[in-house]
Design a protein around this motif. Structure first.
Motif, PDB file in Angstrom:
ATOM      1  N   UNK A   1      59.150   8.469  42.725  1.00 12.89           N
ATOM      2  CA  UNK A   1      58.509   9.371  43.526  1.00 12.89           C
ATOM      3  C   UNK A   1      59.584  10.255  44.360  1.00 12.89           C
ATOM      4  N   UNK A   2      60.420   9.445  44.963  1.00 12.22           N
ATOM      5  CA  UNK A   2      61.286  10.200  46.212  1.00 12.22           C
ATOM      6  C   UNK A   2      62.395  11.039  45.402  1.00 12.22           C
ATOM      7  N   UNK A   3      62.841  10.509  44.050  1.00  9.07           N
ATOM      8  CA  UNK A   3      63.751  11.193  43.512  1.00  9.07           C
ATOM      9  C   UNK A   3      63.292  12.524  42.674  1.00  9.07           C
ATOM     10  N   UNK A   4      61.869  12.350  42.259  1.00  7.16           N
ATOM     11  CA  UNK A   4      61.191  13.571  41.833  1.00  7.16           C
ATOM     12  C   UNK A   4      61.049  14.587  42.960  1.00  7.16           C
ATOM     13  N   UNK A   5      60.590  14.206  44.261  1.00  7.73           N
ATOM     14  CA  UNK A   5      60.561  15.301  45.314  1.00  7.73           C
ATOM     15  C   UNK A   5      61.805  15.773  45.698  1.00  7.73           C
ATOM     16  N   UNK A   6      62.884  15.129  45.541  1.00  9.61           N
ATOM     17  CA  UNK A   6      64.233  15.822  45.945  1.00  9.61           C
ATOM     18  C   UNK A   6      65.392  16.001  44.460  1.00  9.61           C
ATOM     19  N   UNK A   7      64.679  16.184  43.737  1.00 14.99           N
ATOM     20  CA  UNK A   7      65.301  16.363  42.354  1.00 14.99           C
ATOM     21  C   UNK A   7      66.491  15.752  42.296  1.00 14.99           C
ATOM     22  N   UNK A   8      66.441  14.454  42.245  1.00 16.47           N
ATOM     23  CA  UNK A   8      67.305  13.469  42.009  1.00 16.47           C
ATOM     24  C   UNK A   8      68.515  13.235  43.011  1.00 16.47           C
TER      25      UNK A   8
END
Length: 272
Positions: free
Chosen positions: A78-85
């Protein structure tokens, strides 16, 4: 050598706070940097029994417990999806997986180390730190404050319509960065964080049109704007010299990495 006179695994944040009021006390994180120090600790305070090692996602934000490992952040979908990795990219060079399984988010942020990829990344996001007594404080305000005796409990990242990117330059794959750059483009404009200057990460903000809030912006228009912003960043960010690089080289890198990060966050190809 690190010497610890007394070790306490606390049962509450109040107990941790009371113990931490003594200057000789120290809250333990993952012990990855602290164990390399030559110092004496009166009371080592262990928060590992308080359930602060998880990432909780709500509709509006991510709440990251201070004892959450860097590896957990690196692999959090979720965190990486929100920040584009970008969060994953900011963490993957830090020593190795075993190290990142031990190092904590709270310790990495609270230390405010000049070389910190973690602080550089979170400073670019709309993020906050939550203290036991002091409540929520913006990451920007926290990064400029001196250390006190409060207990950092959580790190909060707000969800927005945004695009993020993280880039860094290293002399060796797992070495500290020579320079680190994180950017977040949202409805208001740009948040640019430059770390390993070699000082503590610095934040630049610009209210402006970007490919996030101006849907019809062309690739050429954004590339020209990214070049101007990168030039401005190189003029405004204060750099210095150390064993890894000179001041002049770091200033050059500010311009190069800022443009690369801006183009990546804007959905364009990287440029030099």
């Amino acid at each position: 050598m690190l010497k610890i006179k007394e070790y306490v695994k606390v049962n509450s944040l109040e107990e941790a706070y009371e113990l931490n009021q003594k200057k000789s006390s120290r809250v333990l994180g993952g012990m990855v940097w602290m164990k390399m120090m030559n110092r004496s600790v009166g009371t080592a305070i262990d928060l590992s029994g308080l359930g602060l090692d998880t990432v909780k996602e709500t509709e509006d934000e991510f709440v990251i417990g201070c004892m959450t490992s860097l590896r957990t952040l690196e692999t959090h979908a979720g965190l990486n999806a929100c920040t584009d990795g970008a969060v994953r990219e900011s963490l993957r060079h830090i020593v190795g997986v075993q190290f990142r399984n031990c190092a904590t988010a709270g310790g990495s942020i609270y230390g405010r180390f000049g070389f910190s990829d973690v602080l550089t990344m979170f400073l670019a996001l709309d993020s906050y730190v939550e203290f036991y007594k002091g409540g929520r404080v913006s990451m920007e305000e926290f990064a400029e404050k001196k250390a006190d005796r409060d207990i950092l409990v959580n790190i909060i990242v707000k969800k927005h319509h945004q695009r993020s990117a993280y880039v860094s330059q290293r002399n060796a794959k797992t070495d500290f960065p020579v320079l680190a750059c994180a950017v977040c483009l949202d409805e208001e404009g740009m948040r640019l964080s430059i770390g390993a200057r070699p000082g503590r990460a610095a934040l630049l903000k610009e209210k402006m049109d970007t490919p996030v809030n101006k849907k019809d912006m062309s690739a050429g228009e954004w590339s020209r704007q990214a070049e101007l912003l990168a030039k401005k960043a190189a003029e405004r960010v204060v750099t210095g010299s150390n064993m890894r690089a000179s001041k002049e080289y770091r200033t050059h890198l500010v311009r190069v990495l800022t443009k690369r990060a801006l183009l990546a966050a804007g959905g364009m190809e990287n440029g030099n």
